[in-house]
Write an enzyme that holds these catalytic residues in place. Structure first.
Site, PDB file in Angstrom:
ATOM      1  N   TRP A   1       0.768  -1.087  -0.083  1.00  0.00           N
ATOM      2  CA  TRP A   1       0.099  -0.170   0.087  1.00  0.00           C
ATOM      3  C   TRP A   1       0.830   1.182   0.100  1.00  0.00           C
ATOM      4  CZ3 TRP A   1      -0.340   4.014   3.533  1.00  0.00           C
ATOM      5  CH2 TRP A   1      -1.267   4.807   3.483  1.00  0.00           C
ATOM      6  N   HIS A   2       2.193   1.201   0.733  1.00  0.00           N
ATOM      7  CA  HIS A   2       2.841   2.456   0.634  1.00  0.00           C
ATOM      8  C   HIS A   2       3.450   2.742  -0.498  1.00  0.00           C
ATOM      9  CE1 HIS A   2       2.514   1.688   5.077  1.00  0.00           C
ATOM     10  NE2 HIS A   2       2.899   3.031   5.281  1.00  0.00           N
ATOM     11  N   GLY A   3       3.688   1.669  -1.536  1.00  0.00           N
ATOM     12  CA  GLY A   3       4.250   2.033  -2.690  1.00  0.00           C
ATOM     13  C   GLY A   3       4.768   0.662  -3.456  1.00  0.00           C
TER      14      GLY A   3
ATOM     15  N   PHE B   1       3.044   8.462  -0.801  1.00  0.00           N
ATOM     16  CA  PHE B   1       2.131   7.360  -0.646  1.00  0.00           C
ATOM     17  C   PHE B   1       0.769   7.439  -0.832  1.00  0.00           C
ATOM     18  CE2 PHE B   1       5.639   6.781   2.820  1.00  0.00           C
ATOM     19  CZ  PHE B   1       6.467   6.298   1.943  1.00  0.00           C
TER      20      PHE B   1
END
Length: 449
Positions: A287-289, A449
């Site tokens: 989800w962060h990248g 993000f």
């Protein structure tokens, strides 16, 4: 409308994506509520989830999958004939997760779907937290869209919280950033620089993101909204399990309530529990990248959470004096992978941390490290230690009867403490403004993000 203008200031074309996502989630939510106890309701929910994740997947992960596929073939995207790269819309991870939580809550009966469209649109686009969180849930704000309290005391309390958050970013996070950047930009860093750079990034990320969360909460209060806390002094944690109860709480709770529990949580045996923990943290990392570094970071934390549950560490961690330094070391090791632009860069730092490049490394590299940056790094570490003690003092002050709670819920301290707090906030605000005047543009880390 103000939130839309705020978002359009970045790029007006992506405002259309935000608006269409909002319309889609609102319409689907109406149908989910209308058919909630039927198979048709589940079908609409599936359409909503797939649609929202599809938007996120295309804009955030399509480039990653194409590049990974090209690497698997031993070539690059240019050789494959792909010459375009999608721009990542700012804040897309946050407003997509908010839309998903709304649809799932409506299906579960935890939120109603009778909101006016303008209220729902405001929830998705609420500008204080739109671009970097915290992740809001409609059920927590539903009543506040209908009626909110406003007062001078609440506005001033929100302004103070905003200034404290901005000070965290400008005075502390930006001050330790050069040391972290130096370490990660240095080939084969020595042990001292590797550890110092990793620790600096550990502090930078905390003050950068918790600072933004403070600013969002403060802005919300200034408008009468009450957002839930997003950080609870994570660097005093004595286990990774406790760390995730304190770090980025809105994301941790989202992953727990909508992924971990949906996968079965701990209800289907030990092996399934460990697998669920690993999967949830990998997805949280992704989800962060779209980068293998985030996947490995998620695996690291998922493995630690599973190991702690296996040995029962979280239940007795506080009886061990080494629990705190051990937890912080594990967290720091994870942050190295989180910060690195690619996996090889992270392992260069790890190599330096275990002494493969000597204690000092290249002495010339240290010439760019100023005494001011080292002093501010020590100040940042001191503030991390001081924060929970100040919070405990204020809590004891309130319980001791020398502070009152006003009608709108604001803590009113006695005159002496209130004067000291006011002066402190004003000093932080003044120093922050002076620092902003002398430094160049420095975006918040979580914007990416």
């Amino acid at each position: 409308m103000g939130s839309y203008l705020f978002y359009a200031w970045w790029r007006v074309d992506f405002l259309g994506l935000l608006f269409l996502t909002t319309c889609f989630a609102y319409v689907i939510g109406q149908q989910v509520a209308k058919h909630r106890d039927t198979s048709l309701g589940k079908t609409f929910l599936a359409i909503g989830v797939i649609g929202c994740l599809g938007v996120l997947g295309v804009f955030k992960y399509l480039n990653f999958f194409i590049e990974s596929f090209a690497a698997l073939l031993g070539t690059d995207t240019e050789s494959l004939g792909i010459h375009w790269q999608l721009i990542l819309p700012i804040g897309i991870s946050f407003y997509i997760f908010q839309a998903l939580s709304y649809l799932i809550d409506v299906h579960r009966g935890d939120a109603t779907a009778d909101a006016k469209f303008i209220d729902f649109a405001a929830f998705i686009a609420l500008f204080p937290q739109l671009i970097a969180g915290p992740i809001l849930r409609y059920k927590d704000l539903e009543d506040q869209f209908r009626e909110r309290e406003h007062s001078v005391e609440l506005f001033c309390d929100g302004l103070a919280r905003f200034l404290i958050g901005l000070g965290k970013k400008v005075i502390l996070a930006d001050a330790v950033a050069p040391l972290a950047d130096l370490a990660f930009a240095t080939e084969n860093p020595g042990m001292a620089l590797a550890w110092a750079g990793a620790a600096a990034y550990m502090l930078q990320l905390y003050f950068d993101f918790s600072g933004y969360s403070d600013m969002a909460i403060g802005l919300g209060k200034m408008m009468g909204f009450r957002f839930l806390e997003n950080f609870r002094f994570p660097y005093i944690s004595r286990s990774i399990t406790e760390f995730w109860r304190r770090w980025h709480i809105s994301l941790s709770n989202w992953l727990r309530d909508y992924l971990y529990i949906s996968l079965g949580g701990n209800r289907k045996g030990a092996a399934r529990t460990y697998a669920n923990l690993m999967l949830v943290m990998v997805l949280g990392g992704l989800w962060h990248g779209a980068n293998w570094t985030f996947i490995l970071w998620g695996l690291w934390h998922g493995g630690l959470l599973a190991a702690e549950r296996f040995v029962g560490w979280d239940r007795n961690a506080r009886t061990h004096w080494y629990a705190l330094p051990l937890t912080l070391t594990f967290v720091l090791i994870g942050w190295v992978m989180f910060r690195a632009t690619h996996v090889g860069e992270a392992f260069e730092i790890y190599g330096g941390m275990i002494g493969l490049n000597g204690l000092i490394g290249d002495p010339a590299v240290w010439a760019s490290v100023t005494r001011e940056s080292l002093a501010l790094a020590l100040l940042a570490a001191f503030v991390v230690c001081l924060e929970p003690r100040v919070d405990a003092y204020l809590a004891a002050h309130k319980q001791g009867g020398s502070a009152q709670i006003s009608a709108d819920g604001t803590v009113v301290l006695n005159t002496g403490v209130q004067l000291a707090a006011t002066i402190s906030v004003l000093v932080i605000g003044a120093v922050t403004i002076l620092k902003l005047a002398e430094q160049s543009f420095s975006p918040f880390l979580y914007f990416q993000f």
